[in-house]
Design an enzyme around this catalytic site. Structure first.
Site, PDB file in Angstrom:
ATOM      1  N   TYR A 227      29.269   0.762  25.769  1.00  0.00           N
ATOM      2  CA  TYR A 227      28.861   0.359  27.135  1.00  0.00           C
ATOM      3  C   TYR A 227      30.036   0.579  28.111  1.00  0.00           C
TER       4      TYR A 227
ATOM      5  N   ARG B  52      33.268  -9.644  23.899  1.00  0.00           N
ATOM      6  CA  ARG B  52      32.662  -8.899  22.805  1.00  0.00           C
ATOM      7  C   ARG B  52      33.393  -7.510  22.810  1.00  0.00           C
TER       8      ARG B  52
ATOM      9  N   GLU C 210      29.963  -1.703  21.669  1.00  0.00           N
ATOM     10  CA  GLU C 210      28.813  -1.079  21.444  1.00  0.00           C
ATOM     11  C   GLU C 210      28.668   0.379  22.444  1.00  0.00           C
TER      12      GLU C 210
ATOM     13  N   HIS D  94      26.373   2.747  20.135  1.00  0.00           N
ATOM     14  CA  HIS D  94      25.092   2.750  20.116  1.00  0.00           C
ATOM     15  C   HIS D  94      24.721   4.311  19.526  1.00  0.00           C
TER      16      HIS D  94
ATOM     17  N   GLN E 118      11.275  -3.629  13.653  1.00  0.00           N
ATOM     18  CA  GLN E 118       9.913  -3.377  13.935  1.00  0.00           C
ATOM     19  C   GLN E 118       9.316  -4.015  15.266  1.00  0.00           C
TER      20      GLN E 118
ATOM     21  N   ASP F 206      -6.413 -14.235  -4.505  1.00  0.00           N
ATOM     22  CA  ASP F 206      -5.911 -12.633  -4.429  1.00  0.00           C
ATOM     23  C   ASP F 206      -6.237 -12.374  -6.141  1.00  0.00           C
TER      24      ASP F 206
HETATM   25  P1  FAD Z   1      -2.138  -5.822   1.648  1.00  0.00           P
HETATM   26  O1  FAD Z   1      -0.854  -6.110   1.648  1.00  0.00           O
HETATM   27  O2  FAD Z   1      -2.659  -4.490   1.159  1.00  0.00           O
HETATM   28  O3  FAD Z   1      -3.050  -7.124   0.825  1.00  0.00           O
HETATM   29  C1  FAD Z   1      -4.269  -6.892   0.465  1.00  0.00           C
HETATM   30  C2  FAD Z   1      -4.403  -8.269  -0.656  1.00  0.00           C
HETATM   31  O4  FAD Z   1      -5.816  -8.481  -1.148  1.00  0.00           O
HETATM   32  C3  FAD Z   1      -4.005  -7.552  -1.969  1.00  0.00           C
HETATM   33  O5  FAD Z   1      -2.928  -8.566  -2.631  1.00  0.00           O
HETATM   34  C4  FAD Z   1      -5.074  -7.384  -2.931  1.00  0.00           C
HETATM   35  O6  FAD Z   1      -4.755  -7.861  -4.323  1.00  0.00           O
HETATM   36  C5  FAD Z   1      -5.960  -8.506  -2.297  1.00  0.00           C
HETATM   37  N1  FAD Z   1      -7.484  -8.218  -2.548  1.00  0.00           N
HETATM   38  C6  FAD Z   1      -7.922  -7.040  -2.322  1.00  0.00           C
HETATM   39  N2  FAD Z   1      -9.489  -7.009  -2.632  1.00  0.00           N
HETATM   40  C7  FAD Z   1      -9.333  -8.438  -3.236  1.00  0.00           C
HETATM   41  C8  FAD Z   1     -10.436  -9.124  -3.786  1.00  0.00           C
HETATM   42  N3  FAD Z   1     -11.647  -8.608  -3.920  1.00  0.00           N
HETATM   43  N4  FAD Z   1     -10.314 -10.422  -4.099  1.00  0.00           N
HETATM   44  C9  FAD Z   1      -9.322 -10.973  -4.298  1.00  0.00           C
HETATM   45  N5  FAD Z   1      -8.122 -10.205  -3.708  1.00  0.00           N
HETATM   46  C10 FAD Z   1      -8.171  -9.080  -3.099  1.00  0.00           C
HETATM   47  N6  FAD Z   1       5.073  -2.292   6.355  1.00  0.00           N
HETATM   48  C11 FAD Z   1       5.845  -2.505   7.353  1.00  0.00           C
HETATM   49  O7  FAD Z   1       5.384  -3.307   8.479  1.00  0.00           O
HETATM   50  N7  FAD Z   1       7.025  -2.262   7.132  1.00  0.00           N
HETATM   51  C12 FAD Z   1       7.526  -1.522   6.331  1.00  0.00           C
HETATM   52  O8  FAD Z   1       8.645  -1.273   5.956  1.00  0.00           O
HETATM   53  C13 FAD Z   1       6.739  -1.357   5.105  1.00  0.00           C
HETATM   54  N8  FAD Z   1       7.092  -0.577   4.155  1.00  0.00           N
HETATM   55  C14 FAD Z   1       6.056  -0.524   2.989  1.00  0.00           C
HETATM   56  C15 FAD Z   1       6.551   0.131   1.935  1.00  0.00           C
HETATM   57  C16 FAD Z   1       5.578   0.532   1.155  1.00  0.00           C
HETATM   58  C17 FAD Z   1       5.991   1.271  -0.193  1.00  0.00           C
HETATM   59  C18 FAD Z   1       4.264   0.129   1.152  1.00  0.00           C
HETATM   60  C19 FAD Z   1       3.042   0.317   0.121  1.00  0.00           C
HETATM   61  C20 FAD Z   1       3.686  -0.570   2.213  1.00  0.00           C
HETATM   62  C21 FAD Z   1       4.673  -0.730   3.249  1.00  0.00           C
HETATM   63  N9  FAD Z   1       4.431  -1.459   4.639  1.00  0.00           N
HETATM   64  C22 FAD Z   1       5.379  -1.717   5.426  1.00  0.00           C
HETATM   65  C23 FAD Z   1       3.182  -1.771   4.790  1.00  0.00           C
HETATM   66  C24 FAD Z   1       2.517  -3.276   4.653  1.00  0.00           C
HETATM   67  O9  FAD Z   1       2.963  -3.665   3.433  1.00  0.00           O
HETATM   68  C25 FAD Z   1       1.055  -3.300   5.018  1.00  0.00           C
HETATM   69  O10 FAD Z   1       0.819  -2.757   6.164  1.00  0.00           O
HETATM   70  C26 FAD Z   1       0.540  -4.691   4.493  1.00  0.00           C
HETATM   71  O11 FAD Z   1       0.947  -5.193   3.412  1.00  0.00           O
HETATM   72  C27 FAD Z   1      -0.858  -4.693   5.088  1.00  0.00           C
HETATM   73  O12 FAD Z   1      -1.190  -6.027   4.744  1.00  0.00           O
HETATM   74  P2  FAD Z   1      -2.604  -6.472   4.575  1.00  0.00           P
HETATM   75  O13 FAD Z   1      -2.457  -8.182   4.061  1.00  0.00           O
HETATM   76  O14 FAD Z   1      -3.486  -6.155   5.314  1.00  0.00           O
HETATM   77  O15 FAD Z   1      -3.098  -5.995   3.299  1.00  0.00           O
HETATM   78  P1  NAP Z   2       0.714   7.253   7.447  1.00  0.00           P
HETATM   79  O1  NAP Z   2       2.142   6.536   8.154  1.00  0.00           O
HETATM   80  O2  NAP Z   2      -0.211   7.383   8.475  1.00  0.00           O
HETATM   81  O3  NAP Z   2       1.034   8.527   6.597  1.00  0.00           O
HETATM   82  C1  NAP Z   2      -0.116   9.226   6.007  1.00  0.00           C
HETATM   83  C2  NAP Z   2       0.569  10.667   5.627  1.00  0.00           C
HETATM   84  O4  NAP Z   2      -0.329  11.185   4.900  1.00  0.00           O
HETATM   85  C3  NAP Z   2       0.958  11.404   6.961  1.00  0.00           C
HETATM   86  O5  NAP Z   2       2.004  12.080   6.584  1.00  0.00           O
HETATM   87  C4  NAP Z   2      -0.043  12.490   7.055  1.00  0.00           C
HETATM   88  O6  NAP Z   2       0.444  13.749   7.492  1.00  0.00           O
HETATM   89  C5  NAP Z   2      -0.733  12.614   5.727  1.00  0.00           C
HETATM   90  N1  NAP Z   2      -2.144  12.904   5.203  1.00  0.00           N
HETATM   91  C6  NAP Z   2      -3.327  12.031   5.973  1.00  0.00           C
HETATM   92  N2  NAP Z   2      -4.433  12.353   5.454  1.00  0.00           N
HETATM   93  C7  NAP Z   2      -4.130  13.492   4.623  1.00  0.00           C
HETATM   94  C8  NAP Z   2      -4.936  14.440   3.828  1.00  0.00           C
HETATM   95  N3  NAP Z   2      -6.380  14.236   3.964  1.00  0.00           N
HETATM   96  N4  NAP Z   2      -4.449  15.080   3.175  1.00  0.00           N
HETATM   97  C9  NAP Z   2      -3.046  15.375   3.247  1.00  0.00           C
HETATM   98  N5  NAP Z   2      -2.243  14.407   3.780  1.00  0.00           N
HETATM   99  C10 NAP Z   2      -2.563  13.704   4.560  1.00  0.00           C
HETATM  100  O7  NAP Z   2       0.473   6.182   6.268  1.00  0.00           O
HETATM  101  P2  NAP Z   2       1.284   5.715   4.962  1.00  0.00           P
HETATM  102  O8  NAP Z   2       2.642   6.336   4.838  1.00  0.00           O
HETATM  103  O9  NAP Z   2       0.369   5.291   3.947  1.00  0.00           O
HETATM  104  O10 NAP Z   2       1.763   4.198   5.592  1.00  0.00           O
HETATM  105  C11 NAP Z   2       0.723   2.926   5.700  1.00  0.00           C
HETATM  106  C12 NAP Z   2       1.408   2.078   6.863  1.00  0.00           C
HETATM  107  O11 NAP Z   2       2.542   1.352   6.141  1.00  0.00           O
HETATM  108  C13 NAP Z   2       2.131   3.152   7.987  1.00  0.00           C
HETATM  109  O12 NAP Z   2       1.229   3.038   8.976  1.00  0.00           O
HETATM  110  C14 NAP Z   2       3.405   2.425   8.134  1.00  0.00           C
HETATM  111  O13 NAP Z   2       3.342   1.832   9.522  1.00  0.00           O
HETATM  112  C15 NAP Z   2       3.552   1.206   7.147  1.00  0.00           C
HETATM  113  N6  NAP Z   2       4.804   1.518   6.801  1.00  0.00           N
HETATM  114  C16 NAP Z   2       5.785   1.443   7.443  1.00  0.00           C
HETATM  115  C17 NAP Z   2       7.272   1.762   6.828  1.00  0.00           C
HETATM  116  C18 NAP Z   2       8.528   1.460   7.597  1.00  0.00           C
HETATM  117  O14 NAP Z   2       9.545   1.653   7.356  1.00  0.00           O
HETATM  118  N7  NAP Z   2       8.079   0.913   9.063  1.00  0.00           N
HETATM  119  C19 NAP Z   2       7.313   2.043   5.557  1.00  0.00           C
HETATM  120  C20 NAP Z   2       6.282   2.310   4.938  1.00  0.00           C
HETATM  121  C21 NAP Z   2       5.019   1.976   5.463  1.00  0.00           C
HETATM  122  P3  NAP Z   2      -0.219  14.964   7.821  1.00  0.00           P
HETATM  123  O15 NAP Z   2      -1.487  14.653   8.303  1.00  0.00           O
HETATM  124  O16 NAP Z   2       0.934  15.714   8.831  1.00  0.00           O
HETATM  125  O17 NAP Z   2      -0.086  15.649   6.548  1.00  0.00           O
HETATM  126 FE1  SF4 Z   3      13.439  -8.039  14.127  1.00  0.00          FE
HETATM  127 FE2  SF4 Z   3      11.969  -9.797  13.017  1.00  0.00          FE
HETATM  128 FE3  SF4 Z   3      12.264  -7.624  11.818  1.00  0.00          FE
HETATM  129 FE4  SF4 Z   3      14.196  -9.532  12.111  1.00  0.00          FE
HETATM  130  S1  SF4 Z   3      12.186  -9.482  10.738  1.00  0.00           S
HETATM  131  S2  SF4 Z   3      14.328  -7.143  12.405  1.00  0.00           S
HETATM  132  S3  SF4 Z   3      13.834 -10.211  14.047  1.00  0.00           S
HETATM  133  S4  SF4 Z   3      11.309  -7.943  13.709  1.00  0.00           S
END
Ligand code: FAD
Ligand code: NAP
Ligand code: SF4
Length: 681
Positions: A174, A222, A172, A260, A347, A411
């Site tokens: 080191y 390693r 790595e 790294h 993460q 849901d």
């Molecule tokens: P949600 O996942 O939004 O779930 C809410 C649920 O509530 C939904 O299934 C919805 O159908 C249901 N619901 C809402 N209202 C009602 C109702 N009235 N009755 C019944 N059901 C209802 N996070 C990461 O940590 N790492 C990532 O790499 C990552 N990648 C992402 C990529 C994408 C493209 C997206 C869109 C999100 C990503 N996220 C990622 C974000 C992550 O998925 C969300 O932060 C997480 O799903 C939030 O969980 P939650 O349970 O709060 O809400």
């Molecule tokens: P986000 O990370 O908060 O990004 C939102 C983006 O929208 C920012 O780039 C912001 O940038 C822009 N924005 C906010 N308000 C706006 C407005 N009024 N007009 C125009 N642009 C605006 O949120 P997200 O992309 O929706 O993701 C949601 C969460 O999911 C994130 O917090 C993230 O942690 C999680 N997630 C994680 C991963 C991962 O790989 N770890 C992947 C997907 C999602 P500017 O304000 O600079 O324009």
């Molecule tokens: Fe790390 Fe857990 Fe994500 Fe695996 S699932 S990479 S152990 S945070």
């Protein structure tokens, strides 16, 4: 009875391995991973509980996170070291509980060399690493001798602390690795120059350590088998080193992939499973001691395939055992469906360590909190409704039901998973499927009453005898106020990822957070060819890894498939695009899109959208991004419509996940919040 009789599904994985006088009960080595518990000042009780839990789960041989053999080898100021008897005593709180749980444990000795994050950093030569602030001091010849003695003393102290062995960290990038490779070792003395002199440092360490600790103590070495940096080791040198290390007395050789500072992803989620076992396989037959392979092995069938085809004698996994301490037990019970799979997101583990926070796991927030967050049967059974089967609602429901509560989970969607159902469509995020599969299993096993296709209203819950209602309804995409926002060409990320909306050839993306990046990745692929994250050769070609290993270091010219669309990403802020993405993965997302010629515009002021495209101001200058489609990824707001009427009715209401707080939301917080609430309700 053979291992195949007792473990028909995974006979190789679950067969014992004899190493000297020690019998390792199966082929699973828990790879070294710094989690932050090593650095505790007092007795290492939390670290002991963390590893004992993995020993209970059946891990064959555990290797701790790296412990420095002296002060200048510490990874950062006050990081763990083992240099005296008091520090050895602290480790008894690790080895004792692991042995009581029936496990075997080795301590990794890691000298950080020029990667040390402090001014005392040393290296073979005074050459700064591209990822470090501190220029290392070149070790004098006496300094080299002292360092070898420090390694040996550290090994002896580990033995007195009760460890079954040590792992000498030689990869790595080191210190040891820096001695091996000419570009970081410009010494003219007996520890630099010709290859035989450059490898003298690790060989002396292993030879003298073996003399000091006796024949029965395990010494894992390693070895960096693929440096992934320019002018790294050649394959011939790697073989020569492996043979010398074996002759010096090592018991096992473990595989290291990539320094790294390498700019090739080696463990993140977009790396295909078992993408690097071919490297270890090349070394098979060159040495007689067991070889361990590693990187992106997270499920028993993958591990079994690797061992069955003879790539290695053991599998190293670190993160998968953070995610599920009972991984081995479940494999032995042929219960792969019940494994909480590591999705390789980094993460909560590696990203936390880079932020100086204790590691845990996105899918298992109990990891490294074994003594603090305890899930026990409840004394007072409650009837609980959970609205929303996203990560937050799923974590809450299955944990609460496992404690004995009666949980009904609603849901509106026909499937569980919430936003994970969008995430899993993004090339490179296929592993997210596993989390949905795991929760599907756990819903069945814990007896959660799952009601899908049910859009819940407040009236559906009021007066139905619930002791508590959990609102896990997630988020709504933020709508932005912009002339032309209702134009036909405007879509939200939900339309694209969940709705299957048609997207044109030229696309502008508003918002470059995690979702903006994922949408760009999704649109850059044609979806006709398999994602490189599912095809080892395509992935190696895309990142320029030379499988022939003809070039020292193993790098070649990357070959990237052209993007399926012309994509422009925009953000209003001036900061580096993707700056808030994970520390260990953000660079991969950025590089992946740059390889596909995605344009990234910061400092954008949005003006309007019309038939010509997206009109913006940049540096005060008007600019039009011609496009057929504009995708809005401008963040999210909480979906909390149910809260006020439920509270008004007198019901006890808890908010978790996005419904609680949409800013900075991710699945890590959602699952953590759901689990902790369920553990205490
Ligand atoms: P949600 O996942 O939004 O779930 C809410 C649920 O509530 C939904 O299934 C919805 O159908 C249901 N619901 C809402 N209202 C009602 C109702 N009235 N009755 C019944 N059901 C209802 N996070 C990461 O940590 N790492 C990532 O790499 C990552 N990648 C992402 C990529 C994408 C493209 C997206 C869109 C999100 C990503 N996220 C990622 C974000 C992550 O998925 C969300 O932060 C997480 O799903 C939030 O969980 P939650 O349970 O709060 O809400
Ligand atoms: P986000 O990370 O908060 O990004 C939102 C983006 O929208 C920012 O780039 C912001 O940038 C822009 N924005 C906010 N308000 C706006 C407005 N009024 N007009 C125009 N642009 C605006 O949120 P997200 O992309 O929706 O993701 C949601 C969460 O999911 C994130 O917090 C993230 O942690 C999680 N997630 C994680 C991963 C991962 O790989 N770890 C992947 C997907 C999602 P500017 O304000 O600079 O324009
Ligand atoms: Fe790390 Fe857990 Fe994500 Fe695996 S699932 S990479 S152990 S945070």
């Amino acid at each position: 009875m053979t291992s195949a009789d007792s473990h028909p599904a995974y006979p190789h994985l679950l067969s014992p391995l004899q190493v000297g006088s020690v019998t390792i009960p199966n082929r699973v080595l828990m790879g070294s991973m710094h989690v932050g518990l090593e650095d505790d000042v007092g007795p290492l009780k939390k670290m002991g509980a963390y590893f004992a839990r993995r020993a209970e789960g059946g891990v064959g041989l555990i290797v701790t996170g790296g412990i420095a053999p002296n002060i200048d080898g510490q990874v950062k100021p006050f990081a763990a070291k083992l240099t005296n008897r008091w520090e050895a005593f602290k480790h008894r709180y690790v080895t004792g509980p692991v042995h009581d749980a029936g496990g075997l444990i080795a301590m990794q000795i890691l000298h950080a060399g020029r990667y040390a994050y402090h001014p005392l950093a040393v290296a073979p030569s005074s050459i700064k690493s591209p990822i470090s602030m501190f220029r290392p001091r070149a070790l004098s010849k006496r300094g080299v001798e002292r360092t070898i003695r420090a390694f040996v003393r550290c090994g002896e102290l580990a033995k007195t602390a009760g460890y079954d062995g040590v792992e000498v960290m030689g990869s790595e990038g080191y210190l040891i690795n820096e001695f091996i490779v000419e570009k970081t070792n410009k010494r003219g003395d007996g520890y630099g120059g010709a290859y035989a002199a450059r490898m003298r440092f690790p060989v002396e360490i292993v030879r003298r350590m073996r003399e000091a600790v006796g024949p029965d103590f395990i010494i894992v070495y390693r070895l960096s088998m693929l440096d992934l940096v320019k002018n790294g080791s050649s394959w011939e040198q790697i073989v020569e080193l492996a043979k010398a290390i074996e002759a010096a007395g090592a018991s096992i050789i473990n595989t290291g992939i990539g320094w790294h500072e390498a700019r090739v992803p080696t463990i993140a989620t977009m790396v295909p499973r078992a993408a690097y076992t071919w490297v270890t396989a090349r070394l098979k037959g060159e040495v007689q001691i067991p070889l361990v392979t590693s990187n992106r092995i997270n499920m028993p069938e993958t591990a079994e395939d690797v061992l069955a085809r003879g790539d290695a004698d053991m599998i190293s996994m670190a993160r998968p055992l953070l995610a599920d301490p009972d991984w081995v037990k479940k494999a032995a019970a042929q219960d792969a469906a019940g494994i909480n799979t590591c999705i390789a997101c980094n993460q909560a583990c590696l990203d936390h360590i880079f932020q100086n926070k204790r590691a845990t796991c996105l899918v298992n927030p109990l990891a490294c909190y074994e003594t603090e967050v305890v899930v026990e049967p409840t004394a007072t059974k409650k009837t609980i409704a959970v609205v929303g089967a996203g990560p937050a609602g799923l974590a809450f429901s299955t944990t609460a039901a496992s404690r004995g509560h009666a949980v009904t989970l609603f849901d509106k969607s026909a499937v569980i998973g919430g936003q994970f159902n969008m995430a899993r469509k993004v090339p490179g995020k296929e592993e997210f499927d596993e989390t949905i599969r795991y929760f599907t299993t756990m819903i069945e096993r814990t007896g959660v009453d799952l009601q899908l296709g049910t859009a819940v209203t407040a009236d559906d819950l009021i007066g139905k005898g619930y002791d508590a209602v959990i609102i896990a309804t997630g988020v709504h995409p933020r709508r932005i106020d912009l002339p032309g926002i209702d134009h036909d060409k405007v879509l939200s990320y939900v339309d694209v990822l969940a709705g299957g909306a048609e997207v044109g050839k030229a696309v502008a993306i508003i918002g470059a957070g995690g979702i903006g990046f994922d949408v760009a990745e999704f649109l850059a692929h044609d979806h006709e060819h398999a994602s490189p994250s599912l095809d080892v050769d395509a992935y190696l070609a895309e990142w320029g890894v030379d499988k022939t290993m003809e070039t020292p270091g193993g790098l070649t010219k990357p070959k990237t498939a052209p993007a399926a669309r012309d994509i422009t990403m925009c953000q209003r802020g001036e900061s580096k695009m993707g700056g808030k993405l994970g520390k260990t993965t953000g660079w991969i997302h950025r590089q992946s899109l740059k390889k596909k010629d995605v344009t990234m515009l910061t400092g954008v002021s949005y003006q309007r959208i019309d038939d010509d495209g997206l009109h913006i101001l940049r540096g005060g200058e008007p600019m039009t991004i011609p496009c057929d489609t504009v995708v809005v990824c401008a963040g999210q707001i909480p979906a909390r419509e149910l809260v006020a009427p439920l509270k008004a009715s007198g019901l006890t209401v808890h908010l978790i996940g996005g419904a609680d707080e949409a800013a900075e939301l991710d699945a890590k917080r959602a699952i953590d919040q759901g689990t902790r609430l369920a553990a205490s309700i």
